[in-house]
Write a protein that holds these residues in place. Structure first.
Motif, PDB file in Angstrom:
ATOM      1  N   ALA A  44      67.114  84.555  52.148  1.00  0.00           N
ATOM      2  CA  ALA A  44      67.105  85.551  52.619  1.00  0.00           C
ATOM      3  C   ALA A  44      64.947  85.842  53.262  1.00  0.00           C
ATOM      4  O   ALA A  44      64.507  84.877  53.106  1.00  0.00           O
ATOM      5  N   THR A  45      65.394  86.789  54.408  1.00  0.00           N
ATOM      6  CA  THR A  45      63.987  87.049  55.316  1.00  0.00           C
ATOM      7  C   THR A  45      64.401  88.488  55.518  1.00  0.00           C
ATOM      8  O   THR A  45      65.382  89.446  54.922  1.00  0.00           O
ATOM      9  N   THR A  46      63.311  89.406  56.337  1.00  0.00           N
ATOM     10  CA  THR A  46      63.967  90.773  56.771  1.00  0.00           C
ATOM     11  C   THR A  46      63.272  90.606  57.975  1.00  0.00           C
ATOM     12  O   THR A  46      62.696  89.881  58.701  1.00  0.00           O
ATOM     13  N   ALA A  47      63.401  91.288  59.010  1.00  0.00           N
ATOM     14  CA  ALA A  47      64.019  91.989  60.369  1.00  0.00           C
ATOM     15  C   ALA A  47      62.314  92.201  60.173  1.00  0.00           C
ATOM     16  O   ALA A  47      62.122  93.553  60.260  1.00  0.00           O
ATOM     17  N   GLY A  48      62.092  91.719  61.796  1.00  0.00           N
ATOM     18  CA  GLY A  48      60.622  91.952  62.416  1.00  0.00           C
ATOM     19  C   GLY A  48      60.975  92.611  63.554  1.00  0.00           C
ATOM     20  O   GLY A  48      62.067  92.940  64.034  1.00  0.00           O
ATOM     21  N   ASP A  49      59.957  93.103  64.374  1.00  0.00           N
ATOM     22  CA  ASP A  49      60.033  94.113  65.141  1.00  0.00           C
ATOM     23  C   ASP A  49      61.507  93.610  66.430  1.00  0.00           C
ATOM     24  O   ASP A  49      62.032  94.581  66.561  1.00  0.00           O
ATOM     25  N   LEU A  75      68.980  92.680  67.040  1.00  0.00           N
ATOM     26  CA  LEU A  75      70.040  92.691  66.272  1.00  0.00           C
ATOM     27  C   LEU A  75      70.816  94.292  65.256  1.00  0.00           C
ATOM     28  O   LEU A  75      71.545  94.358  64.832  1.00  0.00           O
ATOM     29  N   ASN A  76      69.586  95.067  66.600  1.00  0.00           N
ATOM     30  CA  ASN A  76      70.087  96.590  66.211  1.00  0.00           C
ATOM     31  C   ASN A  76      70.124  96.782  64.931  1.00  0.00           C
ATOM     32  O   ASN A  76      70.875  97.665  64.081  1.00  0.00           O
ATOM     33  N   VAL A  77      69.055  96.007  64.140  1.00  0.00           N
ATOM     34  CA  VAL A  77      68.936  96.523  62.702  1.00  0.00           C
ATOM     35  C   VAL A  77      67.247  97.330  62.981  1.00  0.00           C
ATOM     36  O   VAL A  77      66.808  97.984  63.574  1.00  0.00           O
ATOM     37  N   LYS A  78      66.964  97.918  61.289  1.00  0.00           N
ATOM     38  CA  LYS A  78      66.225  98.565  61.243  1.00  0.00           C
ATOM     39  C   LYS A  78      65.013  97.484  60.678  1.00  0.00           C
ATOM     40  O   LYS A  78      65.271  96.840  60.301  1.00  0.00           O
ATOM     41  N   LYS A  79      63.867  97.378  61.422  1.00  0.00           N
ATOM     42  CA  LYS A  79      62.675  96.453  60.901  1.00  0.00           C
ATOM     43  C   LYS A  79      62.485  96.796  58.590  1.00  0.00           C
ATOM     44  O   LYS A  79      62.699  97.498  58.306  1.00  0.00           O
ATOM     45  N   GLY A  80      62.446  95.916  59.041  1.00  0.00           N
ATOM     46  CA  GLY A  80      63.082  95.076  57.564  1.00  0.00           C
ATOM     47  C   GLY A  80      64.335  95.306  56.475  1.00  0.00           C
ATOM     48  O   GLY A  80      64.020  94.664  55.916  1.00  0.00           O
ATOM     49  N   ALA A  81      65.150  95.301  57.669  1.00  0.00           N
ATOM     50  CA  ALA A  81      65.997  95.108  56.980  1.00  0.00           C
ATOM     51  C   ALA A  81      66.153  93.867  56.426  1.00  0.00           C
ATOM     52  O   ALA A  81      66.105  92.915  57.801  1.00  0.00           O
ATOM     53  N   PRO A  82      67.954  93.729  55.588  1.00  0.00           N
ATOM     54  CA  PRO A  82      67.962  92.287  55.228  1.00  0.00           C
ATOM     55  C   PRO A  82      68.376  91.274  56.005  1.00  0.00           C
ATOM     56  O   PRO A  82      69.239  91.584  56.796  1.00  0.00           O
ATOM     57  N   LEU A  83      67.858  90.311  56.322  1.00  0.00           N
ATOM     58  CA  LEU A  83      68.505  89.123  57.524  1.00  0.00           C
ATOM     59  C   LEU A  83      68.695  87.740  56.084  1.00  0.00           C
ATOM     60  O   LEU A  83      67.835  87.587  55.502  1.00  0.00           O
ATOM     61  N   LEU A  84      69.697  86.921  56.986  1.00  0.00           N
ATOM     62  CA  LEU A  84      69.999  85.226  56.386  1.00  0.00           C
ATOM     63  C   LEU A  84      69.398  84.776  57.314  1.00  0.00           C
ATOM     64  O   LEU A  84      70.118  84.786  58.726  1.00  0.00           O
ATOM     65  N   LEU A  85      68.495  83.588  57.021  1.00  0.00           N
ATOM     66  CA  LEU A  85      68.184  82.769  58.044  1.00  0.00           C
ATOM     67  C   LEU A  85      68.907  81.212  58.082  1.00  0.00           C
ATOM     68  O   LEU A  85      68.511  80.809  56.273  1.00  0.00           O
ATOM     69  N   ILE A  86      69.083  81.331  58.564  1.00  0.00           N
ATOM     70  CA  ILE A  86      70.032  79.573  58.712  1.00  0.00           C
ATOM     71  C   ILE A  86      69.257  78.701  59.523  1.00  0.00           C
ATOM     72  O   ILE A  86      69.827  79.139  60.134  1.00  0.00           O
ATOM     73  N   GLU A  87      68.871  77.242  58.951  1.00  0.00           N
ATOM     74  CA  GLU A  87      68.550  76.065  60.105  1.00  0.00           C
ATOM     75  C   GLU A  87      69.358  75.232  59.303  1.00  0.00           C
ATOM     76  O   GLU A  87      69.680  74.695  58.346  1.00  0.00           O
ATOM     77  N   SER A  88      69.956  74.806  60.384  1.00  0.00           N
ATOM     78  CA  SER A  88      71.324  73.128  60.277  1.00  0.00           C
ATOM     79  C   SER A  88      70.407  72.482  60.621  1.00  0.00           C
ATOM     80  O   SER A  88      70.242  72.150  62.033  1.00  0.00           O
ATOM     81  N   VAL A  89      70.901  71.295  60.862  1.00  0.00           N
ATOM     82  CA  VAL A  89      71.240  69.925  61.254  1.00  0.00           C
ATOM     83  C   VAL A  89      72.035  69.408  60.778  1.00  0.00           C
ATOM     84  O   VAL A  89      72.560  68.728  59.774  1.00  0.00           O
ATOM     85  N   SER A  90      73.352  68.323  61.544  1.00  0.00           N
ATOM     86  CA  SER A  90      74.370  67.856  61.885  1.00  0.00           C
ATOM     87  C   SER A  90      73.851  66.323  62.376  1.00  0.00           C
ATOM     88  O   SER A  90      72.958  66.339  62.981  1.00  0.00           O
ATOM     89  N   LEU A 130      72.134  64.870  65.230  1.00  0.00           N
ATOM     90  CA  LEU A 130      73.408  65.318  66.445  1.00  0.00           C
ATOM     91  C   LEU A 130      72.758  66.683  67.150  1.00  0.00           C
ATOM     92  O   LEU A 130      72.368  67.103  68.317  1.00  0.00           O
ATOM     93  N   GLU A 131      72.376  67.816  66.342  1.00  0.00           N
ATOM     94  CA  GLU A 131      72.158  68.860  66.541  1.00  0.00           C
ATOM     95  C   GLU A 131      71.437  69.834  65.123  1.00  0.00           C
ATOM     96  O   GLU A 131      72.044  69.524  64.438  1.00  0.00           O
ATOM     97  N   TYR A 132      70.740  70.698  65.966  1.00  0.00           N
ATOM     98  CA  TYR A 132      69.017  71.313  65.271  1.00  0.00           C
ATOM     99  C   TYR A 132      70.237  72.280  65.542  1.00  0.00           C
ATOM    100  O   TYR A 132      69.632  72.725  66.690  1.00  0.00           O
ATOM    101  N   TYR A 133      70.097  73.549  64.411  1.00  0.00           N
ATOM    102  CA  TYR A 133      69.634  74.913  64.865  1.00  0.00           C
ATOM    103  C   TYR A 133      69.030  76.314  64.096  1.00  0.00           C
ATOM    104  O   TYR A 133      69.336  75.209  62.867  1.00  0.00           O
ATOM    105  N   ILE A 134      69.029  76.894  64.773  1.00  0.00           N
ATOM    106  CA  ILE A 134      67.465  77.738  63.209  1.00  0.00           C
ATOM    107  C   ILE A 134      68.685  79.147  64.120  1.00  0.00           C
ATOM    108  O   ILE A 134      69.172  79.956  65.604  1.00  0.00           O
ATOM    109  N   ALA A 135      69.528  80.249  62.969  1.00  0.00           N
ATOM    110  CA  ALA A 135      69.840  81.262  63.323  1.00  0.00           C
ATOM    111  C   ALA A 135      70.049  82.707  62.384  1.00  0.00           C
ATOM    112  O   ALA A 135      69.674  82.220  61.716  1.00  0.00           O
ATOM    113  N   LEU A 136      69.192  83.648  62.625  1.00  0.00           N
ATOM    114  CA  LEU A 136      69.418  85.079  62.110  1.00  0.00           C
ATOM    115  C   LEU A 136      70.399  85.465  61.586  1.00  0.00           C
ATOM    116  O   LEU A 136      71.430  85.706  63.115  1.00  0.00           O
TER     117      LEU A 136
END
Length: 105
Positions: free
Chosen positions: A24-29, A35-50, A58-64
């Motif tokens: 869990a994280t929150t949105a910065g500016d 993402l069209n949300v208010k600053k401080g809105a809840p977000l999920l941070l996902i870091e993935s490696v295949s 093979l694959e690495y990504y970070i997504a909010l």
């Protein structure tokens, strides 16, 4: 055809497993604007490696993902021995991430 199926067929590679870190994280500016949300809105941070079957990444990504439009789904599988787990200790969990469709505010 999925991207992984294409890669396996075209390049004769075997995609074996992946690991995802979810927190869990929150949105910065910048995130709030993108993402069209208010600053401080809840977000999920996902870091993935295949990984390929030989252990090469093979694959690495970070997504909010917006917390109000996401749902985490996890399927657990009981293993017969620790030998089945592998070096990342993550094979016993298969995770999926679903985006809620047509969510109304």
């Amino acid at each position: 055809k999925s991207l992984y199926s294409y890669i396996e067929g075209k390049y004769n590679l075997k995609i074996d497993k992946g690991i995802r870190f979810i927190e869990a994280t929150t949105a910065g500016d910048e995130e709030a604007k993108l993402l069209n949300v208010k600053k401080g809105a809840p977000l999920l941070l996902i870091e993935s490696v295949s990984f390929l079957d030989n252990g090469v990444p093979l694959e690495y990504y970070i997504a909010l993902h917006r917390g109000d439009r996401s749902r985490l789904v996890t399927e657990l599988k009981r293993l017969k021995s620790y030998d089945e787990i592998g070096p990342l200790h993550a094979d016993s969990i298969v995770s999926g991430f679903l985006i809620k469709e047509n969510l109304k505010k």
